[in-house]
Design a protein around this motif. Structure first.
Motif, PDB file in Angstrom:
ATOM      1  N   CYS A 174      10.292  17.181 -14.237  1.00 24.63           N
ATOM      2  CA  CYS A 174      10.935  17.932 -13.149  1.00 24.63           C
ATOM      3  C   CYS A 174      11.101  19.394 -13.523  1.00 24.63           C
ATOM      4  CB  CYS A 174      12.304  17.358 -12.814  1.00 24.63           C
ATOM      5  SG  CYS A 174      12.195  15.858 -11.885  1.00 24.63           S
ATOM      6  N   GLY A 175      11.485  19.630 -14.779  1.00 25.20           N
ATOM      7  CA  GLY A 175      11.672  20.999 -15.246  1.00 25.20           C
ATOM      8  C   GLY A 175      10.388  21.804 -15.044  1.00 25.20           C
ATOM      9  N   GLU A 176       9.302  21.242 -15.501  1.00 23.25           N
ATOM     10  CA  GLU A 176       8.006  21.915 -15.338  1.00 23.25           C
ATOM     11  C   GLU A 176       7.634  22.043 -13.878  1.00 23.25           C
ATOM     12  OE1 GLU A 176       4.477  20.536 -17.548  1.00 23.25           O
ATOM     13  OE2 GLU A 176       5.943  20.206 -19.165  1.00 23.25           O
ATOM     14  N   GLY A 177       7.839  20.955 -13.167  1.00 22.63           N
ATOM     15  CA  GLY A 177       7.483  20.928 -11.750  1.00 22.63           C
ATOM     16  C   GLY A 177       8.208  22.008 -10.970  1.00 22.63           C
TER      17      GLY A 177
ATOM     18  N   LYS B 240       0.811  -1.209   0.000  1.00 21.84           N
ATOM     19  CA  LYS B 240       0.000   0.000   0.000  1.00 21.84           C
ATOM     20  C   LYS B 240       0.856   1.276   0.000  1.00 21.84           C
ATOM     21  CE  LYS B 240      -3.831   2.003   2.629  1.00 21.84           C
ATOM     22  NZ  LYS B 240      -4.450   1.933   3.949  1.00 21.84           N
ATOM     23  N   TYR B 241       1.890   1.284   0.828  1.00 20.79           N
ATOM     24  CA  TYR B 241       2.634   2.522   1.025  1.00 20.79           C
ATOM     25  C   TYR B 241       3.961   2.596   0.272  1.00 20.79           C
ATOM     26  CZ  TYR B 241      -0.756   3.300   4.706  1.00 20.79           C
ATOM     27  OH  TYR B 241      -1.902   3.461   5.394  1.00 20.79           O
ATOM     28  N   GLY B 242       4.444   1.491  -0.228  1.00 19.62           N
ATOM     29  CA  GLY B 242       5.739   1.516  -0.916  1.00 19.62           C
ATOM     30  C   GLY B 242       5.580   2.048  -2.335  1.00 19.62           C
ATOM     31  N   GLY B 243       6.709   2.457  -2.938  1.00 16.68           N
ATOM     32  CA  GLY B 243       6.702   2.793  -4.356  1.00 16.68           C
ATOM     33  C   GLY B 243       5.944   4.052  -4.712  1.00 16.68           C
ATOM     34  N   ASP B 244       5.939   5.025  -3.817  1.00 17.46           N
ATOM     35  CA  ASP B 244       5.266   6.294  -4.081  1.00 17.46           C
ATOM     36  C   ASP B 244       6.029   7.182  -5.060  1.00 17.46           C
ATOM     37  OD1 ASP B 244       2.880   6.387  -2.955  1.00 17.46           O
ATOM     38  OD2 ASP B 244       3.409   7.691  -1.257  1.00 17.46           O
ATOM     39  N   GLU B 245       7.306   6.903  -5.226  1.00 22.64           N
ATOM     40  CA  GLU B 245       8.174   7.836  -5.970  1.00 22.64           C
ATOM     41  C   GLU B 245       8.035   7.623  -7.470  1.00 22.64           C
ATOM     42  OE1 GLU B 245       9.227   5.643  -3.746  1.00 22.64           O
ATOM     43  OE2 GLU B 245       9.649   6.824  -1.963  1.00 22.64           O
ATOM     44  N   THR B 246       6.884   7.971  -8.002  1.00 18.92           N
ATOM     45  CA  THR B 246       6.677   7.804  -9.439  1.00 18.92           C
ATOM     46  C   THR B 246       7.292   8.971 -10.193  1.00 18.92           C
ATOM     47  OG1 THR B 246       4.519   8.809  -9.096  1.00 18.92           O
ATOM     48  CG2 THR B 246       4.601   6.404  -9.233  1.00 18.92           C
ATOM     49  N   ASP B 247       7.267   8.882 -11.531  1.00 17.43           N
ATOM     50  CA  ASP B 247       8.022   9.838 -12.340  1.00 17.43           C
ATOM     51  C   ASP B 247       7.192  11.025 -12.838  1.00 17.43           C
ATOM     52  OD1 ASP B 247      10.110   8.190 -11.906  1.00 17.43           O
ATOM     53  OD2 ASP B 247      10.159   7.301 -13.909  1.00 17.43           O
ATOM     54  N   ASP B 248       5.923  11.109 -12.443  1.00 15.29           N
ATOM     55  CA  ASP B 248       5.096  12.202 -12.953  1.00 15.29           C
ATOM     56  C   ASP B 248       5.385  13.507 -12.197  1.00 15.29           C
ATOM     57  OD1 ASP B 248       2.507  12.042 -10.765  1.00 15.29           O
ATOM     58  OD2 ASP B 248       3.781  10.287 -11.063  1.00 15.29           O
ATOM     59  N   LYS B 249       4.911  14.582 -12.780  1.00 15.01           N
ATOM     60  CA  LYS B 249       5.204  15.911 -12.246  1.00 15.01           C
ATOM     61  C   LYS B 249       4.669  16.086 -10.820  1.00 15.01           C
ATOM     62  CE  LYS B 249       2.845  19.557 -13.473  1.00 15.01           C
ATOM     63  NZ  LYS B 249       2.177  20.433 -14.461  1.00 15.01           N
ATOM     64  N   GLU B 250       3.444  15.645 -10.604  1.00 15.34           N
ATOM     65  CA  GLU B 250       2.801  15.875  -9.307  1.00 15.34           C
ATOM     66  C   GLU B 250       3.563  15.138  -8.199  1.00 15.34           C
ATOM     67  OE1 GLU B 250       1.208  15.106 -12.110  1.00 15.34           O
ATOM     68  OE2 GLU B 250       0.341  17.105 -12.421  1.00 15.34           O
ATOM     69  N   ALA B 251       3.940  13.897  -8.496  1.00  9.77           N
ATOM     70  CA  ALA B 251       4.678  13.126  -7.483  1.00  9.77           C
ATOM     71  C   ALA B 251       6.012  13.796  -7.171  1.00  9.77           C
ATOM     72  CB  ALA B 251       4.908  11.704  -7.974  1.00  9.77           C
ATOM     73  N   PHE B 252       6.628  14.357  -8.229  1.00 10.76           N
ATOM     74  CA  PHE B 252       7.899  15.046  -8.018  1.00 10.76           C
ATOM     75  C   PHE B 252       7.700  16.278  -7.125  1.00 10.76           C
ATOM     76  CE2 PHE B 252      10.328  18.779  -9.308  1.00 10.76           C
ATOM     77  CZ  PHE B 252      11.570  18.406  -8.827  1.00 10.76           C
ATOM     78  N   GLN B 253       6.657  17.030  -7.421  1.00  9.65           N
ATOM     79  CA  GLN B 253       6.421  18.244  -6.627  1.00  9.65           C
ATOM     80  C   GLN B 253       6.139  17.909  -5.162  1.00  9.65           C
ATOM     81  OE1 GLN B 253       3.396  20.012  -9.177  1.00  9.65           O
ATOM     82  NE2 GLN B 253       4.883  21.495  -9.976  1.00  9.65           N
ATOM     83  N   LYS B 254       5.424  16.823  -4.972  1.00 13.54           N
ATOM     84  CA  LYS B 254       5.153  16.354  -3.607  1.00 13.54           C
ATOM     85  C   LYS B 254       6.479  16.044  -2.888  1.00 13.54           C
ATOM     86  CE  LYS B 254       1.640  13.156  -2.146  1.00 13.54           C
ATOM     87  NZ  LYS B 254       0.830  12.023  -2.619  1.00 13.54           N
ATOM     88  N   SER B 255       7.335  15.323  -3.590  1.00 13.32           N
ATOM     89  CA  SER B 255       8.651  14.994  -3.015  1.00 13.32           C
ATOM     90  C   SER B 255       9.423  16.262  -2.676  1.00 13.32           C
ATOM     91  CB  SER B 255       9.513  14.204  -3.995  1.00 13.32           C
ATOM     92  OG  SER B 255       8.978  12.970  -4.273  1.00 13.32           O
TER      93      SER B 255
END
Ligand code: C3B
Length: 838
Positions: A108-111, A15-30
Motif C-alpha cells: 500500500c505504501g508503494e501503491g 469468477k467475480y468474487g475475491g478480487d481484493e487481493t493484497d498485491d500493489k496493483e489490486a490495491f491501486q485499482k481499489s
C-alpha cells in the motif's frame, strides 16, 4: 443451502468474487475505484484527505473479507467464545494498524506513493476513535488486538457514542472543552448493521401470573422502547487471518413519529421523543475514576447490556443446546462494574422469559460472568439509588433484592448472628435512600474477580472486598491478572526506527508475537553499532516531538535536553501537582545558581499532557498552574535554556504515539496504593524510556523485571498511607520545608495572581494533604537528583535504556490475554482457514 444454487450462479461468484487481493496493483485499482465511485471525485480534485478515505476504503474491503471468513469459521467451529463488555474502547487510529496487521504496509505504501501521495500524510488525516477516557478504555483496545492476534473467538460489546471524549484546548492556560464529533465524515472502520436491531425497554411495571406448570412468574411490561442498532468494528489480528468484532450499539427511536401526537398538532413533542431516544448513546461520560450518578448514564448501561445479552443469547439459542450448556459456550468478562446489570439481565432472561428455575439460572449466570476491578478509589465505586433503579428497571430491582436475599441467607448460615458482616456484604447499602452497590453485585454474580496488578489484587482483598474474603475464603474467587499492552501499536507502529533496529538485530519479526524474545537484545548491550542506532532512534523521536511541541504550543525546546514526561488523565491521586511543584523547586534552584554552576546541570524539558474531567475543579486548576509556571520559566532568559515546560493540549492515543517514544524519563508518581496498575508506564519502558515512580501498581512489577539499576523509585509505601493520613488529620504535621518554600513562591505571586491557586494550595493545608505530597516531596526531589546524575553518564544511560526494553516481555497484552483465556474463560484458539469467496 449453497449446494442448491444453480451451477451458473455459483460460477459467477467464483469468477467475480475475491478480487481484493493484497498485491500493489489490486490495491491501486481499489484506490482509484473508491476515489471515483465512493467519493465521487476524480484525479483533478483529490487531496490528502480523500487519499486517506480511498486508502481506508480499499483496506476496509480486505478487512471485511477476513472478518467474514473469521465469523464463518467461528460459527462452524461452534466452540466457546468470550464476550468482553466494555463501556469504553479507546481505539485511536485504525489505518496504520490495519495495514500492519494485514501485512499490506509495503504494497500500500508503494501503491499510494506511485499515485502521488506520501503514506505519512495520508495516515495523518485520520481522526482518533476516542470512545474512552483513559487507561480502562485503552486496555480494552489492547486486549482486542491480542485476542485477534492469538486467534481467540472473541467479541467486544460497547456503545457507539456520537461524541467521544471531548477535545481539549487551552485558553489563558485554562482547559476548555469542545465536542468531539468524530463521525463528521464517513467512518470506514465500521460496518453498519441496520438490520441487526434490538428493542430495549425502560420504566413500566411488573405483573405477577401463574404459568401452566402452576409456578409464580413475573413479567415486566416496559413502556418506553428504544431501538438499538449494531455497528460492527473489525479488529484484525497481527500475522493471522483472524479478524474479530467489536459490536457497538447506537440508539434510535422505535417509531419515527408519534402520529397521534402529530395529528393533535403536538409536533414538537413528537420530535422530542425521537431526540430523547437518540440521546442515549449521544455522549461518552468524560469521567475517569469517578462516578457521576446521572440517570442517563444508568440508561446507557442498561441499553448496552440488554442489547448485548439479547445478541449473545440469540446466538446461543441457534445451537439448540440445553441452557445448562450456556457457560460452556459463553464467557462474559465485565470490564469494571459498568456492565454489572448484565448479571441481572441474564437472570431475568432465564427465569422470566425462558422459564428456567431460579437456582439453575443462578448457577448458569455465575459460571458465565467474571469481573475485572480497576480501582479502589472510593469516589469511583458505582452505587445507584434504589429508587432510580426501581423506576427505570422495576423488574431488575426485584431481582437484585432476590439475589441479595439468597446470598445473605447463605452468609448467615456460615456466620450466624453476625449482623455487621451481613450489612457490610449486602448488595444494598442501607442508607436513605438505599443504594445498589454495583461492585458487590459483580462479585456475587461472577465466578472470578481479578485486579489488574499484583499489589492492586492484594489490596482489593484487604480493603473493598475484605468481607468477601472472610466469606468465600482467600483463594476461591480472587485473582490477579497484571495488565499488558500491545507491542504492535506501542512499539512497532509508534517507534518504527526502534522496531526496525530490533528486527535487524534479532534477525526477524517474531518478537512482535512473542515479546519475551526481546531478551535477545541483552547480548548486544555492548555492541557499538547497536548502541549508536539505539541512540539515533531515540533522538529522531525526540526531534519529532520537538516539532510537534512547536506546532501545538509554539514552545521551542532543545531535543538534546532530557525529556521528562507525565501524560495521563489529570487527577489528584496521580499527583501532577507534585510534579509542577517540583518544577518550581528546580526553577528557583537554577535561578540561584551562577552561570558556571548552571553550565554543569542537565537541561530538562518537562512535558505534561492530559485531560481533566470538565467538572473536576481542582484538576483544572492544576492545568492552569502548569501553564502559568511554563509561561514564566520559558520566558526567563536568565536560566539559559536549562529548563522548559510544555503542556501539550488534547492528549489522546495518536498524540501518545508521538510522545511516548521520545521520553527519557516518565513520571508515574501516584500516592502508593492508588493507581491500580497504570499501563503507560509499560509503554514508556518498552520504548527505552526510564521511569521515575512510586512503589505502586505495575511500577512494582516493572521494577522486578528490569532491576534496581534501571528505575528510580521513591516515596512512602502503600501500607504506610493510612497512618500518614491519620497523622495529617489528627496531629499537626509540619509541611516539608522544601515544599513550604515552593508554596511561598506561588503565594508571593511569582506565577501570577496567587489567589487563583488558593484552592489548590488548600488541598495541602486545609485539605489535610490526602495524597501525601508533603510526605513524599523530599524523597521525590532526591530521586530527581539521581535522575540528573544518571543522565550525565551518557553511556550508562544508554545501557539502562536498552536493558529496560529488553526485559519488558511480561507486559505484552498477549501474555495477559493468554492468562485470562486459560484461567478464567476456558477458551481455545480457533485459527481461521482461508475460505473460498463463496
Ligand atoms: C484505570 C486505572 O486507573 C489504571 O491504574 C489501570 O491501569 C487501568 O484502569 C486499566 O486497568 N481506570 C480507569 O481508567 N478508569 C476507571 N474508571 C477505573 C480505573
Amino acid at each position: 443451502e449453497i449446494a442448491k444454487l444453480p451451477k451458473e450462479t455459483l460460477a459467477l461468484w467464483e469468477k467475480y468474487g475475491g478480487d481484493e487481493t493484497d498485491d500493489k496493483e489490486a490495491f491501486q485499482k481499489s484506490f482509484i475505484r473508491h476515489v471515483t465511485t465512493t467519493l465521487a471525485r476524480s484525479i483533478y480534485n483529490i487531496d490528502n484527505f480523500s487519499a486517506y478515505q480511498a486508502t481506508a476504503h480499499s483496506v476496509r474491503d480486505r478487512l471485511i473479507k477476513r472478518w467474514n471468513e473469521t465469523q464463518q469459521t467461528h460459527t462452524e467451529a461452534d466452540s466457546k467464545r468470550v464476550y468482553y463488555l466494555s463501556l469504553e474502547f479507546l481505539l485511536g487510529r485504525s489505518l496504520d494498524n490495519a495495514l500492519l496487521n494485514l501485512g499490506l504496509k509495503d504494497n500500500c505504501g508503494e501503491g499510494v506513493k506511485e499515485l502521488g501521495f506520501a503514506m505519512e500524510d495520508v495516515l495523518d488525516q485520520e481522526v482518533d476513535a476516542a470512545l474512552g477516557n483513559g487507561g480502562l478504555g485503552r486496555l480494552a483496545a489492547c486486549y482486542m488486538d491480542s485476542l485477534a492476534t492469538l486467534d481467540y473467538p472473541a467479541w467486544g460489546y460497547g456503545l457507539r457514542y456520537t461524541y467521544g471524549i471531548f477535545q481539549q484546548r487551552l485558553k489563558d492556560g485554562y482547559q476548555v472543552e469542545f465536542p468531539d464529533y468524530w463521525l463528521n465524515f464517513d467512518n470506514p472502520w465500521e460496518l453498519p448493521r441496520l438490520d441487526v436491531v434490538v428493542d430495549v425497554k425502560f420504566y413500566g411495571s411488573v405483573n405477577r401470573y401463574t404459568d401452566e406448570k402452576g409456578r409464580k412468574r413475573y413479567a415486566w411490561e416496559g413502556i418506553d422502547t428504544v431501538q438499538s442498532v449494531a455497528y460492527d468494528v473489525p479488529i484484525p489480528g497481527y500475522g493471522t487471518k483472524n479478524c474479530i468484532n467489536i459490536r457497538l450499539w447506537s440508539s434510535k427511536p422505535k417509531r419515527q413519529f408519534d402520529l397521534s401526537r402529530f395529528n393533535e398538532g403536538q409536533y414538537e413533542q413528537a420530535v422530542q421523543e425521537q431526540m430523547q431516544a437518540e440521546n442515549i448513546t449521544a455522549v461518552l461520560y468524560p469521567n475517569d475514576n469517578h462516578m457521576v450518578g446521572k440517570e442517563l448514564r444508568l440508561k446507557q448501561q442498561y441499553f448496552w447490556v440488554a442489547a448485548s445479552l439479547f445478541d449473545i443469547v440469540r446466538r446461543f439459542k441457534k445451537s439448540q443446546r440445553p441452557w445448562s450448556h450456556f457457560p460452556d459456550q459463553v464467557a462474559i468478562q465485565l470490564n469494571d462494574t459498568h456492565p454489572s446489570l448484565a448479571i441481572v439481565e441474564l437472570q431475568r432472561i432465564l427465569v422470566d422469559l425462558e422459564g428456567v428455575d431460579w437456582d439453575d439460572a443462578w448457577e448458569i449466570v455465575t459460571r458465565t460472568f467474571a469481573f475485572t476491578n480497576h480501582t479502589i478509589l472510593p469516589e469511583a465505586m458505582e452505587r445507584w439509588p434504589v429508587p432510580m433503579v426501581q423506576y427505570l428497571l422495576p423488574r431488575h430491582m426485584q431481582i437484585i433484592f432476590d439475589i441479595n436475599l439468597f446470598f445473605l441467607q447463605k452468609v448467615e448460615k456460615a456466620f450466624p448472628d453476625n449482623r455487621d458482616l451481613l450489612a457490610r456484604l449486602s448488595i444494598i447499602e442501607e442508607s436513605t435512600p438505599q443504594f445498589v452497590r454495583m461492585a458487590h453485585l459483580a462479585v456475587v454474580g461472577s465466578h472470578r474477580v481479578n485486579g489488574v496488578a499484583e499489589l492492586h489484587s492484594e489490596l482489593i482483598k484487604k480493603t473493598i472486598f475484605k468481607d468477601f474474603i472472610q466469606y468465600y475464603g482467600n483463594d476461591s474467587k480472587f485473582e490477579n491478572k497484571t495488565n499488558g499492552i500491545t507491542p504492535r501499536r506501542w512499539l512497532h507502529q509508534a517507534n518504527p526506527k526502534l522496531s526496525e533496529l530490533i528486527t535487524d538485530t534479532l534477525g526477524n519479526k517474531n518478537w512482535l508475537k512473542n515479546l519475551d524474545l526481546l531478551k535477545g537484545l541483552k547480548s548486544y548491550v555492548d555492541n557499538k553499532d547497536f548502541r549508536k542506532r539505539w541512540v539515533a532512534a531515540k533522538h529522531s523521536n525526540k526531534v519529532r516531538l520537538t516539532e510537534y511541541i512547536k506546532k501545538t504550543t509554539g514552545i521551542i525546546v532543545n531535543s538534546n535536553a532530557l525529556f521528562d514526561v507525565q501524560v495521563k488523565r489529570i487527577h489528584e491521586y496521580k499527583r501532577q501537582f507534585m510534579n509542577i511543584l517540583g518544577v518550581i523547586h528546580r526553577y528557583n534552584t537554577l535561578k540561584k545558581m551562577t552561570s558556571e554552576e548552571r553550565a554543569d546541570v542537565v537541561h530538562r524539558v518537562v512535558i505534561f499532557g492530559g485531560k481533566a474531567a470538565p467538572g473536576y475543579y481542582i484538576a483544572k486548576l492544576v492545568i492552569k498552574l502548569i501553564n502559568s509556571v511554563a509561561e514564566v520559566v520559558n520566558n526567563d532568559n536568565s536560566i539559559e535554556d536549562s529548563l522548559k515546560v510544555a503542556f501539550i493540549p488534547d492528549y489522546n492515543v495518536s498524540v501518545a504515539e508521538i510522545i511516548i517514544p521520545a521520553s527519557d524519563i516518565s513520571q508515574h508518581i501516584s500516592t502508593a496504593g492508588t493507581e491500580a496498575s497504570g499501563t503507560s508506564n509499560m509503554k514508556f519502558v518498552l520504548n527505552g524510556g526510564l521511569i521515575l515512580g512510586t512503589v505502586d501498581g505495575a511500577n512494582i512489577e516493572i521494577h522486578e523485571e528490569i532491576g534496581d539499576d534501571n528505575i528510580f523509585m521513591f516515596g512512602n509505601l502503600a501500607h504506610q498511607v493510612d497512618d500518614l493520613r491519620h497523622a495529617h488529620r489528627y496531629r499537626n504535621v509540619p509541611m516539608d520545608p522544601s515544599l513550604q518554600a515552593v508554596i511561598n513562591d506561588i503565594e508571593s505571586g511569582q506565577f501570577g495572581d496567587s489567589r487563583i491557586f488558593a484552592p489548590l494550595i488548600n488541598t495541602l493545608t486545609l485539605g489535610q494533604d490526602y495524597y501525601l505530597i508533603s510526605d513524599d516531596f523530599q524523597s521525590y526531589l532526591d530521586a530527581q537528583k539521581l535522575v540528573d546524575e544518571a543522565y550525565k553518564d551518557k553511556e550508562g544511560w544508554i545501557t539502562k535504556s536498552i536493558l529496560c526494553s529488553a526485559n519488558m516481555g511480561k507486559f505484552s497484552s498477549d501474555r495477559a490475554i493468554q492468562e485470562y483465556a486459560e484461567r478464567i474463560w476456558n477458551i481455545e484458539p480457533v485459527p481461521v482457514v482461508t475460505k473460498k469467496h463463496i
